[in-house]
Design a protein around this motif. Sequence first.
Motif, PDB file in Angstrom:
ATOM      1  N   LYS A  84       0.835  -1.210   0.000  1.00 35.33           N
ATOM      2  CA  LYS A  84       0.000   0.000   0.000  1.00 35.33           C
ATOM      3  C   LYS A  84       0.865   1.253   0.000  1.00 35.33           C
ATOM      4  N   GLU A  85       1.931   1.251   0.813  1.00 34.88           N
ATOM      5  CA  GLU A  85       2.816   2.413   0.878  1.00 34.88           C
ATOM      6  C   GLU A  85       3.547   2.620  -0.440  1.00 34.88           C
ATOM      7  N   ARG A  88       1.158   4.259  -2.743  1.00 33.45           N
ATOM      8  CA  ARG A  88       0.978   5.672  -2.403  1.00 33.45           C
ATOM      9  C   ARG A  88       2.184   6.510  -2.832  1.00 33.45           C
ATOM     10  N   ALA A  90       3.727   6.240  -5.491  1.00 31.01           N
ATOM     11  CA  ALA A  90       3.575   6.524  -6.929  1.00 31.01           C
ATOM     12  C   ALA A  90       4.934   6.618  -7.615  1.00 31.01           C
ATOM     13  N   ASN A 123       6.642   7.446   2.655  1.00 29.51           N
ATOM     14  CA  ASN A 123       6.762   6.347   1.697  1.00 29.51           C
ATOM     15  C   ASN A 123       7.829   6.619   0.642  1.00 29.51           C
TER      16      ASN A 123
END
Length: 207
Positions: A84-85, A88, A90, A123
């Motif tokens: 998930k991190e 995030r 990107a 992140n």
Amino acid sequence: MSVEEDYLYLDAPNITDKYNKLIKAGMLFMVLGVVMMVGAFLYYESRGVYDKDTQDLRQMLPFLLTIVPVYGATLIRQAISGKKELFRAAMNGLLFDHQGIKGPVALLEGPIATRLKDDMKQNKFHITWDEIKEFIVEPVRGKRGDAPPYYKIPLKGGDGSMHSCYFILREHFKGSEDKIMDYIKKYLGDDQIILNDELVTSKTGQS
């Protein structure tokens, strides 16, 4: 070419592999744990252990074994959180530009990675050229290869310990290390670049 256009970006296509391995390991621990718990319970039940009025350590063993599937579940949660991190962030690779070195925390190992991820809830990382004391290419460390190869980046003003160094995993950039060296030489002096291992380039194809 303008300063803004002067950059090097290297993709890390296998960056999620460590999370996938964690998920597989977690599932294995969960399955084995449940099998061990059920097996121990049925075995001791057939022996009449649970028919006794007095307490017996064997009565507690199946419940103590819950630690195994719980550990597996913890590994799975860590892997899912890491994915998930990364999403995030990107960012799926390493960026070198006029400001410094940037990338997702997923490319880091060591105390600074833990601090960024757990304490600062970040992140992505960013190391400016002015912060960098040295850029060290490290090989596999340990008698059994316990530590993978890193780009070790000690920070200026630090004590040289693991807590004042960035450790970027090299495994994702095999075949492109000559490009990395060529780029960082624009901003770091020869005395700041230390090669403790042979570079893996597109020409050599191996360590």
